[in-house]
Design an enzyme around this catalytic site. Structure first.
Site, short mmCIF file in Angstrom:
data_model
loop_
_atom_site.label_atom_id
_atom_site.label_comp_id
_atom_site.label_asym_id
_atom_site.label_seq_id
_atom_site.Cartn_x
_atom_site.Cartn_y
_atom_site.Cartn_z
N GLU A 72 0.83 -1.21 0.00
CA GLU A 72 0.00 0.00 0.00
C GLU A 72 0.87 1.27 0.00
O GLU A 72 1.17 1.81 1.06
CB GLU A 72 -0.95 0.03 1.21
CG GLU A 72 -1.87 1.24 1.20
CD GLU A 72 -2.77 1.36 2.42
OE1 GLU A 72 -3.69 2.19 2.38
OE2 GLU A 72 -2.55 0.64 3.40
N LYS A 104 -2.70 -2.12 -2.89
CA LYS A 104 -3.75 -1.25 -2.36
C LYS A 104 -3.35 0.18 -2.69
O LYS A 104 -2.34 0.69 -2.18
CB LYS A 104 -3.94 -1.44 -0.85
CG LYS A 104 -5.05 -0.55 -0.28
CD LYS A 104 -5.44 -0.96 1.14
CE LYS A 104 -6.50 -0.01 1.69
NZ LYS A 104 -7.06 -0.46 2.98
#
Length: 299
Positions: free
Chosen positions: A180, A217
Site C-alpha cells: 500500500e 492497495k
C-alpha cells in the site's frame, strides 16, 4: 493454521470474489479518532488497555453482524490485537473465515517523518515472529502502508523498493502481502504521483521471481483507468483501493470508474456507525454501507 486447502480456497476467493475488503485495522494513534467517529469521546477510557477494549468491542460488533459475511465482504484487514482477540466466542480470524471472509493482518508500525516528498514505513521489528503467529491463527495475508505526498521520483522509487523488499519476507513466510503506497489525494501533484508510482510499481512487479504474486492497495487515481496495466499484471492477484479521505459517495463514484479495482475502505465503510445505535439500527447502517461499496466494486 492456514493449511494448503484453506489457503487455496482463500486465494480463489480473493482473486475472483465479487466483493470488497473491509479495512478494520486502525491502531495506536488512529484509535482515538476511530472511537470518536463511533461516538465514544476521549474521556471514556483511562488507559490504553481500556481504549483497545472499546475498539475491539466495535470491531466485534461489526464482524458478528449478520450482513458482514463473504457474500459481499470477501476479506477483512485486522489490527494485531484484533487478530489475537475473540468475537462470538471464537478467534477473530477463525470467525471471519467461517463466514467466508478472508483474514489479513496490518503489519507496519507506522510512518517515518516526511523526507523527499514521502513517508517511508518505520522498521518492522519482530516481523518474522508476527508472521509465524499470524499464519498459525489462519491469516491469509498482510497489509503495510507508506504515504506519497509529492511527485518525487527518488522518494517514490524508495517507497516502492522498501515495500517490495518487505513483501519478499512476507511471501517467504507463506503469506500474501498487500502493498500500500498511498498517494495523498490532497497532493498538488497527485496526477504526477500516480504516473511515477505506476512506472515504479510496474518495474518492481516485472522483477519479481516467477510464481511470486502480490496484491496492491492504491489511492484512486486522478485519471480514471490509469492502473489498468497493474490490474492485468500476471504478478498481481488483485488491486484494491483505499478511500483516502473521500466520503463514501465520492469514493464509490471514483471506484466505479476504475474497472477491475475493488474497494478496501475503512472510514468510508464505518463512518455512519455509532456506539449508541440499537443492534437493528447498527446492522441496517452497516448493511447499507456494505451494499453501496459492493455495488461500486462490481460496477
Amino acid at each position: 493454521m492456514t493449511d494448503t486447502a484453506n489457503f487455496d480456497q482463500m486465494l480463489a476467493k480473493i482473486e475472483t470474489g465479487a466483493g470488497f475488503i473491509a479495512a478494520l485495522d486502525q491502531s495506536g494513534g488512529s484509535t482515538p479518532k476511530a472511537l470518536k467517529g463511533y461516538g465514544i469521546d476521549d474521556g471514556a477510557w483511562g488507559s490504553d488497555e481500556e481504549m483497545f477494549a472499546l475498539i475491539h468491542g466495535m470491531r466485534s460488533r461489526i464482524v458478528t453482524s449478520p450482513c458482514f459475511n463473504g457474500e459481499k465482504v470477501i476479506g477483512a484487514i485486522l489490527f494485531e490485537r484484533t487478530m489475537d482477540g475473540e468475537a462470538g466466542g471464537k478467534s477473530v480470524p477463525a470467525l471471519l473465515w467461517e463466514r467466508g471472509v478472508v483474514p489479513f493482518l496490518k503489519v507496519d508500525k507506522g510512518l517515518e517523518d516526511e523526507a523527499d516528498g514521502v513517508q517511508m514505513m518505520k522498521p518492522i521489528g519482530g516481523l518474522g515472529e508476527l508472521l509465524t503467529r499470524a499464519k498459525a491463527k489462519g491469516v491469509f495475508g498482510t497489509k503495510m502502508r507508506s504515504v506519497i505526498n509529492s511527485a518525487s521520483e527518488t522518494g517514490i522509487a524508495a517507497i516502492v523498493k522498501q515495500q517490495f523488499e518487505v513483501a519478499g519476507e512476507i511471501l517467504d513466510h507463506g503469506l500474501i502481502p498487500i502493498i500500500e503506497p498511498e498517494v495523498n489525494i490532497k497532493s498538488e501533484t497527485r496526477a504526477q504521483c500516480d504516473e511515477i508510482l505506476l512506472a515504479e510499481t510496474r518495474k518492481a512487479l516485472d522483477a519479481l521471481p516467477e510464481g511470486r504474486r502480490v496484491m496492491l492497495k492504491l489511492s484512486l487515481p486522478a485519471k480514471a483507468g490509469l492502473f489498468a496495466d497493474l490490474v492485468s499484471h500476471p504478478a498481481v492477484i488483485r488491486v484494491v483501493a483505499l478511500s483516502g479521505g473521500f466520503s463514501r459517495t465520492e469514493a464509490c463514484t471514483e471506484l466505479a470508474k476504475n474497472n477491475g479495482i475493488i474497494a478496501s475502505f475503512s472510514r468510508a465503510l464505518l463512518n455512519d456507525l455509532k456506539h449508541q445505535m440499537s443492534d437493528d439500527e447498527f446492522d441496517a447502517s452497516l448493511g447499507g454501507a456494505i451494499d453501496e461499496i459492493h455495488q461500486a466494486s462490481i460496477a
